[in-house]
Motif scaffolding. Sequence first.
Motif, PDB file in Angstrom:
ATOM      1  N   THR A 188      30.844  37.554  55.371  1.00 50.57           N
ATOM      2  CA  THR A 188      30.552  38.943  55.729  1.00 50.57           C
ATOM      3  C   THR A 188      30.202  39.799  54.510  1.00 50.57           C
ATOM      4  O   THR A 188      30.552  39.484  53.367  1.00 50.57           O
ATOM      5  CB  THR A 188      31.748  39.593  56.437  1.00 50.57           C
ATOM      6  N   LEU A 189      29.514  40.890  54.797  1.00 48.77           N
ATOM      7  CA  LEU A 189      29.153  41.844  53.745  1.00 48.77           C
ATOM      8  C   LEU A 189      30.397  42.392  53.064  1.00 48.77           C
ATOM      9  O   LEU A 189      30.452  42.514  51.834  1.00 48.77           O
ATOM     10  CB  LEU A 189      28.332  42.984  54.357  1.00 48.77           C
ATOM     11  N   GLU A 190      31.402  42.704  53.843  1.00 48.84           N
ATOM     12  CA  GLU A 190      32.637  43.245  53.295  1.00 48.84           C
ATOM     13  C   GLU A 190      33.319  42.245  52.364  1.00 48.84           C
ATOM     14  O   GLU A 190      33.803  42.613  51.285  1.00 48.84           O
ATOM     15  CB  GLU A 190      33.581  43.640  54.439  1.00 48.84           C
ATOM     16  N   GLU A 191      33.349  40.981  52.755  1.00 45.56           N
ATOM     17  CA  GLU A 191      33.974  39.954  51.922  1.00 45.56           C
ATOM     18  C   GLU A 191      33.209  39.766  50.612  1.00 45.56           C
ATOM     19  O   GLU A 191      33.828  39.602  49.549  1.00 45.56           O
ATOM     20  CB  GLU A 191      34.035  38.632  52.693  1.00 45.56           C
ATOM     21  N   TRP A 192      31.876  39.800  50.670  1.00 38.16           N
ATOM     22  CA  TRP A 192      31.087  39.671  49.445  1.00 38.16           C
ATOM     23  C   TRP A 192      31.298  40.868  48.524  1.00 38.16           C
ATOM     24  O   TRP A 192      31.345  40.710  47.298  1.00 38.16           O
ATOM     25  CB  TRP A 192      29.611  39.501  49.775  1.00 38.16           C
ATOM     26  N   CYS A 193      31.432  42.043  49.111  1.00 43.22           N
ATOM     27  CA  CYS A 193      31.679  43.234  48.292  1.00 43.22           C
ATOM     28  C   CYS A 193      33.036  43.146  47.601  1.00 43.22           C
ATOM     29  O   CYS A 193      33.165  43.464  46.413  1.00 43.22           O
ATOM     30  CB  CYS A 193      31.610  44.491  49.156  1.00 43.22           C
ATOM     31  N   LYS A 194      34.050  42.705  48.338  1.00 42.33           N
ATOM     32  CA  LYS A 194      35.376  42.553  47.738  1.00 42.33           C
ATOM     33  C   LYS A 194      35.349  41.513  46.623  1.00 42.33           C
ATOM     34  O   LYS A 194      35.912  41.728  45.551  1.00 42.33           O
ATOM     35  CB  LYS A 194      36.388  42.158  48.816  1.00 42.33           C
ATOM     36  N   SER A 196      32.855  40.665  44.837  1.00 39.76           N
ATOM     37  CA  SER A 196      32.027  41.154  43.734  1.00 39.76           C
ATOM     38  C   SER A 196      32.539  42.458  43.149  1.00 39.76           C
ATOM     39  O   SER A 196      31.881  43.071  42.301  1.00 39.76           O
ATOM     40  CB  SER A 196      30.582  41.345  44.220  1.00 39.76           C
ATOM     41  N   GLU A 197      33.718  42.899  43.601  1.00 38.81           N
ATOM     42  CA  GLU A 197      34.384  44.104  43.107  1.00 38.81           C
ATOM     43  C   GLU A 197      33.519  45.345  43.291  1.00 38.81           C
ATOM     44  O   GLU A 197      33.389  46.187  42.399  1.00 38.81           O
ATOM     45  CB  GLU A 197      34.792  43.932  41.632  1.00 38.81           C
ATOM     46  N   ILE A 198      32.921  45.443  44.470  1.00 37.31           N
ATOM     47  CA  ILE A 198      32.114  46.601  44.837  1.00 37.31           C
ATOM     48  C   ILE A 198      32.916  47.460  45.800  1.00 37.31           C
ATOM     49  O   ILE A 198      33.439  46.974  46.806  1.00 37.31           O
ATOM     50  CB  ILE A 198      30.793  46.170  45.510  1.00 37.31           C
ATOM     51  N   SER A 199      33.035  48.746  45.500  1.00 35.34           N
ATOM     52  CA  SER A 199      33.778  49.661  46.354  1.00 35.34           C
ATOM     53  C   SER A 199      33.091  49.785  47.710  1.00 35.34           C
ATOM     54  O   SER A 199      31.885  50.029  47.789  1.00 35.34           O
ATOM     55  CB  SER A 199      33.861  51.044  45.688  1.00 35.34           C
ATOM     56  N   ILE A 200      33.859  49.613  48.784  1.00 35.15           N
ATOM     57  CA  ILE A 200      33.300  49.614  50.131  1.00 35.15           C
ATOM     58  C   ILE A 200      33.380  51.019  50.723  1.00 35.15           C
ATOM     59  O   ILE A 200      34.457  51.572  50.911  1.00 35.15           O
ATOM     60  CB  ILE A 200      34.038  48.617  51.035  1.00 35.15           C
ATOM     61  N   GLU A 201      32.210  51.589  51.026  1.00 37.26           N
ATOM     62  CA  GLU A 201      32.125  52.922  51.611  1.00 37.26           C
ATOM     63  C   GLU A 201      31.130  52.906  52.768  1.00 37.26           C
ATOM     64  O   GLU A 201      30.129  52.213  52.726  1.00 37.26           O
ATOM     65  CB  GLU A 201      31.691  53.956  50.568  1.00 37.26           C
ATOM     66  N   ASN A 202      31.422  53.706  53.798  1.00 35.34           N
ATOM     67  CA  ASN A 202      30.519  53.872  54.949  1.00 35.34           C
ATOM     68  C   ASN A 202      30.139  52.543  55.601  1.00 35.34           C
ATOM     69  O   ASN A 202      28.974  52.325  55.954  1.00 35.34           O
ATOM     70  CB  ASN A 202      29.259  54.629  54.534  1.00 35.34           C
ATOM     71  N   ARG A 203      31.114  51.667  55.752  1.00 31.34           N
ATOM     72  CA  ARG A 203      30.875  50.374  56.399  1.00 31.34           C
ATOM     73  C   ARG A 203      30.485  50.594  57.857  1.00 31.34           C
ATOM     74  O   ARG A 203      31.005  51.490  58.527  1.00 31.34           O
ATOM     75  CB  ARG A 203      32.150  49.530  56.294  1.00 31.34           C
ATOM     76  N   HIS A 204      29.549  49.768  58.349  1.00 31.97           N
ATOM     77  CA  HIS A 204      29.021  49.829  59.703  1.00 31.97           C
ATOM     78  C   HIS A 204      28.246  51.124  59.971  1.00 31.97           C
ATOM     79  O   HIS A 204      28.089  51.535  61.121  1.00 31.97           O
ATOM     80  CB  HIS A 204      30.122  49.644  60.748  1.00 31.97           C
ATOM     81  N   HIS A 205      27.762  51.738  58.901  1.00 37.27           N
ATOM     82  CA  HIS A 205      26.768  52.799  58.981  1.00 37.27           C
ATOM     83  C   HIS A 205      25.508  52.193  58.385  1.00 37.27           C
ATOM     84  O   HIS A 205      25.550  51.588  57.314  1.00 37.27           O
ATOM     85  CB  HIS A 205      27.220  54.022  58.181  1.00 37.27           C
ATOM     86  N   ALA A 206      24.365  52.319  59.076  1.00 34.12           N
ATOM     87  CA  ALA A 206      23.167  51.600  58.651  1.00 34.12           C
ATOM     88  C   ALA A 206      22.795  51.891  57.203  1.00 34.12           C
ATOM     89  O   ALA A 206      22.492  50.968  56.425  1.00 34.12           O
ATOM     90  CB  ALA A 206      21.990  51.933  59.577  1.00 34.12           C
ATOM     91  N   LEU A 207      22.808  53.150  56.795  1.00 34.35           N
ATOM     92  CA  LEU A 207      22.462  53.469  55.409  1.00 34.35           C
ATOM     93  C   LEU A 207      23.574  53.042  54.464  1.00 34.35           C
ATOM     94  O   LEU A 207      23.309  52.561  53.358  1.00 34.35           O
ATOM     95  CB  LEU A 207      22.177  54.961  55.258  1.00 34.35           C
ATOM     96  N   GLY A 208      24.834  53.205  54.895  1.00 38.96           N
ATOM     97  CA  GLY A 208      25.954  52.774  54.066  1.00 38.96           C
ATOM     98  C   GLY A 208      25.910  51.287  53.789  1.00 38.96           C
ATOM     99  O   GLY A 208      26.088  50.840  52.652  1.00 38.96           O
ATOM    100  N   ASP A 209      25.659  50.494  54.816  1.00 34.28           N
ATOM    101  CA  ASP A 209      25.572  49.037  54.646  1.00 34.28           C
ATOM    102  C   ASP A 209      24.335  48.645  53.842  1.00 34.28           C
ATOM    103  O   ASP A 209      24.358  47.672  53.087  1.00 34.28           O
ATOM    104  CB  ASP A 209      25.552  48.340  56.009  1.00 34.28           C
TER     105      ASP A 209
END
Length: 242
Positions: A188-194, A196-209
């Motif tokens: 998942t996108l969220e797992e890859w962000c975690k 890669s140490e990327i702060s997760i914001e506005n998940r499941h918002h088209a522009l946020g994702d």
Amino acid sequence: MGVESFLQYMRDLYGKVNSSVLNTNSSGFNSQQLAFMRQFQKDLKVEVASRLALRDLKTVVFDIETTGFFPEKGDQIISIGAVKVIGCEIQEERFYSLVHIKEEISEEITELTGISNDHLVDAPNLSEVMVKFFEFIKDDTLVAHHSSHEKNFMQSACWKQFKTPFKHRIVDTSFLFKIVAPNHSIVTLEEWCKYSEISIENRHHALGDAKLTAILWTQYLHKAQEMGCNTLQDIYERFAKR
């Protein structure tokens, strides 16, 4: 941007279109306009990007939110978000639009995306949003995370709205991940962000994702270059040899 502006862009791009094509009416696209849009898709030079240096590659990283997973069963796009990238540099240009649909959105989708039926009442129709999106991306290469979802819906939308196939190349981020981090089974996108140490914001918002995917794309594109990949073709060839 309306239909005429999009057609003007295509006229500038190709330098040929009969002036009558620009004559729109209140009902939207006429037969000539639809024919021209089909020609526009047909003429896209999708293979050129494979040979461009990655540092110069123009991409549009995008994401869609939908009412479900199966356009062939009636599920629909309710929002599109996109970010422009050149090489490994995220640009300031953004695209975002909600999409009007007639059907009621389920509570599950509203809870997941934050989009309710009230949000879509005054949103533009899909045909208008698609025109604006085409104008935004032009002939840039598209990028998406697990792109089959986006590809299926874009193909369906193009055919239903314009009776034309969707010709833009969509590069899946998984190609980069499998080359740079081949031993990881992250999905998942969220797992890859975690990871890669990327702060997760506005998940499941088209522009946020789209923004999160753009950050991932640029990070792993840079790593692929460090491994000796200079073009998309190099990435595909390395992937094929795995």
